[in-house]
Design a protein around this motif. Structure first.
Motif, mmCIF file in Angstrom:
data_model
loop_
_atom_site.group_PDB
_atom_site.id
_atom_site.type_symbol
_atom_site.label_atom_id
_atom_site.label_comp_id
_atom_site.label_asym_id
_atom_site.label_seq_id
_atom_site.Cartn_x
_atom_site.Cartn_y
_atom_site.Cartn_z
ATOM 1 N N SER A 191 0.829 -1.216 0.000
ATOM 2 C CA SER A 191 0.000 0.000 0.000
ATOM 3 C C SER A 191 0.854 1.253 0.000
ATOM 4 O O SER A 191 0.350 2.350 0.252
ATOM 5 C CB SER A 191 -0.918 0.015 1.229
ATOM 6 N N TYR A 192 2.128 1.121 -0.251
ATOM 7 C CA TYR A 192 3.052 2.252 -0.380
ATOM 8 C C TYR A 192 3.121 3.091 0.902
ATOM 9 O O TYR A 192 3.392 4.298 0.860
ATOM 10 C CB TYR A 192 2.645 3.162 -1.542
ATOM 11 N N GLY A 193 2.801 2.485 2.041
ATOM 12 C CA GLY A 193 2.917 3.223 3.302
ATOM 13 C C GLY A 193 1.898 4.335 3.463
ATOM 14 O O GLY A 193 2.139 5.288 4.200
ATOM 15 N N VAL A 194 0.736 4.229 2.814
ATOM 16 C CA VAL A 194 -0.251 5.318 2.928
ATOM 17 C C VAL A 194 -1.208 5.126 4.089
ATOM 18 O O VAL A 194 -1.975 6.040 4.421
ATOM 19 C CB VAL A 194 -1.091 5.515 1.629
ATOM 20 N N ASN A 195 -1.230 3.940 4.691
ATOM 21 C CA ASN A 195 -2.229 3.753 5.752
ATOM 22 C C ASN A 195 -1.631 3.205 7.050
ATOM 23 O O ASN A 195 -2.322 2.513 7.805
ATOM 24 C CB ASN A 195 -3.412 2.900 5.264
ATOM 25 N N GLY A 196 -0.394 3.553 7.331
ATOM 26 C CA GLY A 196 0.221 3.155 8.595
ATOM 27 C C GLY A 196 1.717 2.984 8.399
ATOM 28 O O GLY A 196 2.164 2.624 7.303
ATOM 29 N N VAL A 197 2.473 3.276 9.444
ATOM 30 C CA VAL A 197 3.927 3.083 9.379
ATOM 31 C C VAL A 197 4.244 1.750 10.054
ATOM 32 O O VAL A 197 3.921 1.553 11.236
ATOM 33 C CB VAL A 197 4.680 4.236 10.079
ATOM 34 N N ILE A 198 4.840 0.854 9.312
ATOM 35 C CA ILE A 198 5.157 -0.474 9.845
ATOM 36 C C ILE A 198 6.333 -0.345 10.813
ATOM 37 O O ILE A 198 7.386 0.210 10.458
ATOM 38 C CB ILE A 198 5.519 -1.449 8.703
ATOM 39 N N THR A 199 6.135 -0.843 12.037
ATOM 40 C CA THR A 199 7.216 -0.750 13.028
ATOM 41 C C THR A 199 7.787 -2.135 13.382
ATOM 42 O O THR A 199 8.823 -2.217 14.035
ATOM 43 C CB THR A 199 6.727 -0.074 14.324
ATOM 44 N N GLU A 200 7.069 -3.180 12.980
ATOM 45 C CA GLU A 200 7.570 -4.536 13.259
ATOM 46 C C GLU A 200 6.936 -5.498 12.251
ATOM 47 O O GLU A 200 5.772 -5.339 11.894
ATOM 48 C CB GLU A 200 7.146 -4.932 14.683
ATOM 49 N N VAL A 201 7.722 -6.476 11.822
ATOM 50 C CA VAL A 201 7.225 -7.453 10.835
ATOM 51 C C VAL A 201 7.528 -8.857 11.351
ATOM 52 O O VAL A 201 8.641 -9.129 11.789
ATOM 53 C CB VAL A 201 7.951 -7.271 9.476
ATOM 54 N N GLU A 202 6.535 -9.739 11.270
ATOM 55 C CA GLU A 202 6.783 -11.147 11.574
ATOM 56 C C GLU A 202 6.619 -11.926 10.273
ATOM 57 O O GLU A 202 5.553 -11.885 9.651
ATOM 58 C CB GLU A 202 5.795 -11.648 12.639
ATOM 59 N N ILE A 203 7.697 -12.591 9.870
ATOM 60 C CA ILE A 203 7.675 -13.290 8.582
ATOM 61 C C ILE A 203 7.902 -14.782 8.774
ATOM 62 O O ILE A 203 8.538 -15.201 9.744
ATOM 63 C CB ILE A 203 8.805 -12.803 7.634
ATOM 64 N N ALA A 204 7.412 -15.563 7.808
ATOM 65 C CA ALA A 204 7.656 -17.007 7.842
ATOM 66 C C ALA A 204 9.037 -17.298 7.260
ATOM 67 O O ALA A 204 9.493 -16.608 6.347
ATOM 68 C CB ALA A 204 6.592 -17.724 7.023
ATOM 69 N N LEU A 205 9.690 -18.301 7.820
ATOM 70 C CA LEU A 205 10.999 -18.737 7.321
ATOM 71 C C LEU A 205 10.894 -20.172 6.793
ATOM 72 O O LEU A 205 9.947 -20.895 7.125
ATOM 73 C CB LEU A 205 12.040 -18.708 8.447
ATOM 74 N N ALA A 206 11.894 -20.547 5.988
ATOM 75 C CA ALA A 206 11.953 -21.916 5.456
ATOM 76 C C ALA A 206 13.309 -22.513 5.818
ATOM 77 O O ALA A 206 14.270 -21.772 6.030
ATOM 78 C CB ALA A 206 11.805 -21.866 3.943
ATOM 79 N N PRO A 207 13.393 -23.856 5.854
ATOM 80 C CA PRO A 207 14.713 -24.460 6.083
ATOM 81 C C PRO A 207 15.678 -24.016 4.984
ATOM 82 O O PRO A 207 15.314 -24.016 3.805
ATOM 83 C CB PRO A 207 14.443 -25.971 5.991
ATOM 84 N N ALA A 208 16.898 -23.631 5.364
ATOM 85 C CA ALA A 208 17.850 -23.109 4.366
ATOM 86 C C ALA A 208 18.364 -24.229 3.461
ATOM 87 O O ALA A 208 18.499 -25.380 3.892
ATOM 88 C CB ALA A 208 19.016 -22.442 5.082
ATOM 89 N N GLN A 209 18.618 -23.894 2.211
ATOM 90 C CA GLN A 209 19.190 -24.829 1.227
ATOM 91 C C GLN A 209 20.490 -24.237 0.702
ATOM 92 O O GLN A 209 20.642 -23.008 0.662
ATOM 93 C CB GLN A 209 18.236 -24.980 0.024
ATOM 94 N N ASN A 210 21.372 -25.080 0.220
ATOM 95 C CA ASN A 210 22.574 -24.578 -0.471
ATOM 96 C C ASN A 210 22.249 -24.484 -1.957
ATOM 97 O O ASN A 210 22.583 -25.379 -2.738
ATOM 98 C CB ASN A 210 23.766 -25.506 -0.242
ATOM 99 N N TRP A 211 21.607 -23.417 -2.339
ATOM 100 C CA TRP A 211 21.083 -23.284 -3.703
ATOM 101 C C TRP A 211 22.196 -23.317 -4.741
ATOM 102 O O TRP A 211 23.259 -22.705 -4.545
ATOM 103 C CB TRP A 211 20.291 -21.975 -3.830
ATOM 104 N N VAL A 212 21.906 -23.999 -5.837
ATOM 105 C CA VAL A 212 22.880 -24.088 -6.940
ATOM 106 C C VAL A 212 22.357 -23.246 -8.105
ATOM 107 O O VAL A 212 21.190 -23.352 -8.488
ATOM 108 C CB VAL A 212 23.058 -25.563 -7.386
ATOM 109 N N GLU A 213 23.229 -22.404 -8.653
ATOM 110 C CA GLU A 213 22.845 -21.568 -9.799
ATOM 111 C C GLU A 213 23.051 -22.375 -11.088
ATOM 112 O O GLU A 213 24.143 -22.916 -11.309
ATOM 113 C CB GLU A 213 23.723 -20.313 -9.850
ATOM 114 N N VAL A 214 22.017 -22.442 -11.889
ATOM 115 C CA VAL A 214 22.112 -23.163 -13.173
ATOM 116 C C VAL A 214 21.608 -22.241 -14.283
ATOM 117 O O VAL A 214 20.490 -21.713 -14.192
ATOM 118 C CB VAL A 214 21.259 -24.458 -13.158
ATOM 119 N N ILE A 215 22.428 -22.028 -15.299
ATOM 120 C CA ILE A 215 21.977 -21.234 -16.451
ATOM 121 C C ILE A 215 22.075 -22.113 -17.696
ATOM 122 O O ILE A 215 23.118 -22.739 -17.944
ATOM 123 C CB ILE A 215 22.828 -19.962 -16.663
ATOM 124 N N ALA A 216 20.967 -22.168 -18.446
ATOM 125 C CA ALA A 216 20.947 -22.963 -19.679
ATOM 126 C C ALA A 216 20.664 -22.050 -20.859
ATOM 127 O O ALA A 216 19.944 -21.047 -20.712
ATOM 128 C CB ALA A 216 19.861 -24.027 -19.579
#
Ligand code: FAD
Length: 470
Positions: free
Chosen positions: A198-223
């Motif tokens: 909402s581009y910050g038009v209806n409140g100033v966010i002072t704290e965020v709680e986010i979901a996390l996932a188990p970390a992976q050792n991601w591999v970059e692949v370009i084809a």
């Protein structure tokens, strides 16, 4: 004494900046991606930058600004693309960079302050708990979580986890209201939607709680692929195989990779290479490579097999994708800009083939494969060779006639950027939490004109915009 001097007197020891150069820098974002916004907004300036260090200081700043009638535009790190954090009416830019703590990390979740950089959050969650962000914009290293939540929409990770707005990704937001006595309100569930993006038009966010996932050792692949159609077809099929755990999958049309990804150029054959960029979980790399080769692709780069000396100085793969693709093009060819296009659900590849044929050389293809509510979408973020505003409008109308939805990145309002009329839930919240309309003025057409009817041509003008000096 101006009301800004009055404000300074009320700030006590809350850090602020009044230096003209600093103010100019912090009144801008990446709006210059758009030649149209660049011309319209070059002059925009705040009067003061205020950088509170805590929620209590945010409350103090908002209360003082409310009493003095001073507009407040929240700012994370200013990497938004559509002037989202530019103070159109002047006033205060509320810079959250001093609120950058990770407050708590638990199993599957983290609580953070809004100014924390996404990259720093991820470093800390990986180190302390073996977990990572579910998704991030390609600006992970330079963007804040508050700015991502209030301005962004999705990114690397959205192929697996959906867009940021999907239930379960954002768990709780705490906002401060813009009133004489600002309230601190915790939002969960559906209430989050009306503040997110909402581009910050209806409140100033002072704290965020986010979901996390188990970390992976991601591999970059370009084809690489011989034709744009083949790379799209392979990408579309791969995106549907949920057993292949991919964090990112993007198709990028020739000649973008060879011409603009200079540091990766050594891995490509030439200007004819179309590419698929992917981040794969270690156990997905083998099957991914098999599938790519089965669809006629050639593996040009694998981060797990490339010797360290050949990788030295290479940007992360995510710095080739999302809005970074356009940035690479813009750096070489300043006339380049971009479009944001939703392809038709029924036949996305058909529409993309028609666009490629009709706009050869004017539109250079870039597709991000994402998942939303379980469906795979080919989100089209092409690089566009800009000539005139009229020509751009003609192209947008034509894309709409093909069944595409154009999210206008050459406009600074929520409605035009989201291809919609006024949003009732967002407006209702603004009336309740920002009754004087002082938060980020000019960004929500519905506040100025509740009867506004969406016009894909863009060009809505905020009457309260401060004029250019002189
Ligand atoms: P800012 O630009 O500072 O702010 C964004 C908006 O949020 C503004 O409207 C601001 O007023 C508001 N805001 C900031 N903090 C708060 C707060 N505490 N409370 C209320 N409102 C607040 N975006 C994506 O979604 N996905 C991408 O992959 C992506 N890639 C990008 C690549 C490049 C090269 C660039 C230039 C931009 C990209 N973006 C992308 C856009 C942008 O980088 C992201 O949305 C980013 O997360 C914004 O974070 P920020 O801290 O820079 O926010």
């Amino acid at each position: 004494m101006s009301n800004i001097d009055d404000l300074i007197a009320k700030l006590g020891d809350i850090p602020f900046e009044a230096d003209e150069k600093r103010i100019r820098g912090k009144s801008r974002d990446f709006y210059w991606y758009s030649p149209i916004l660049k011309e319209k907004l070059e002059h925009v300036r705040a009067d003061l930058i205020v950088a509170p260090r805590s929620e209590a200081e945010v409350v103090q700043v908002l209360s003082a600004c409310f009493t003095l009638g001073i507009p407040v535009t929240p700012r994370g790190r200013g990497t938004g693309n559509y002037a989202q954090c530019m103070p159109l009416a002047g006033g205060v830019v509320l810079d959250t960079r001093n609120m950058d703590r990770v407050i708590q990390i638990d199993d599957g979740r983290a609580v953070v302050e809004p100014g924390a950089l996404l990259g720093k959050i991820e470093e800390q969650t990986r180190e302390e708990s073996g977990q990572e962000l579910r998704m991030f914009p390609s600006t992970r290293e330079i963007a804040s979580i508050g700015g991502f939540v209030a301005g962004g929409s999705g990114g690397v990770g959205s192929l697996h986890w959906g867009m940021l707005r999907e239930p379960g990704n954002l768990l709780r937001l705490r906002i401060a209201t813009m009133e004489e006595n600002p309230r601190l309100i915790d939002l969960t569930g559906e209430e989050i939607d009306a503040v997110h993006h909402s581009y910050g038009v209806n409140g100033v966010i002072t704290e965020v709680e986010i979901a996390l996932a188990p970390a992976q050792n991601w591999v970059e692949v370009i084809a690489t692929f011989d034709t744009w159609e083949r790379s799209l077809d392979a990408g579309w099929r791969l995106a549907h195989h949920q057993g292949l755990f991919l964090r990112e999958l993007a198709a990028i049309q020739a000649p973008i990779p060879y011409k603009y990804f200079r540091l990766h150029r050594k891995f490509f054959n030439g200007e004819g290479d179309n590419i698929l960029c992917s981040l794969a979980a270690p156990n997905a790399v083998g099957p991914l490579v098999d599938e790519i080769e089965r669809h006629g692709g050639r593996i040009a780069f694998r981060s797990d097999l490339t010797p360290p000396e050949a990788k030295r100085g290479l940007p992360h793969l995510h710095h080739l994708t999302w809005n970074h693709t356009t940035l690479h093009a813009l750096k070489t060819d300043p006339e380049m800009t971009y479009l944001q296009v939703g392809t038709p659900k029924a036949d996305p590849l058909g529409a993309l083939a028609t666009i490629a044929e009709r706009y050869d050389g004017e539109i250079l293809g870039h597709v991000e494969f994402v998942r939303a509510a379980g469906h795979v979408y080919a989100s089209f973020l092409p690089v566009y060779r800009y000539t005139t505003e009229e020509r751009l409008k003609t192209v947008v109308r034509d894309l709409e006639a093909l069944g595409c939805t154009c999210y206008n990145p050459h406009a600074y309002t929520y409605e035009e950027g989201n291809s919609s009329g006024p949003d009732a839930a967002r407006l209702a919240l603004k009336r309740e939490y920002d009754p004087s309309g002082l938060l980020n003025p000019g960004k929500m057409i519905g506040w100025e004109d509740p009867d506004y009817v969406y016009d894909s041509a863009g060009g809505w003008h905020y009457e309260g915009m401060r004029r250019a000096a002189g």
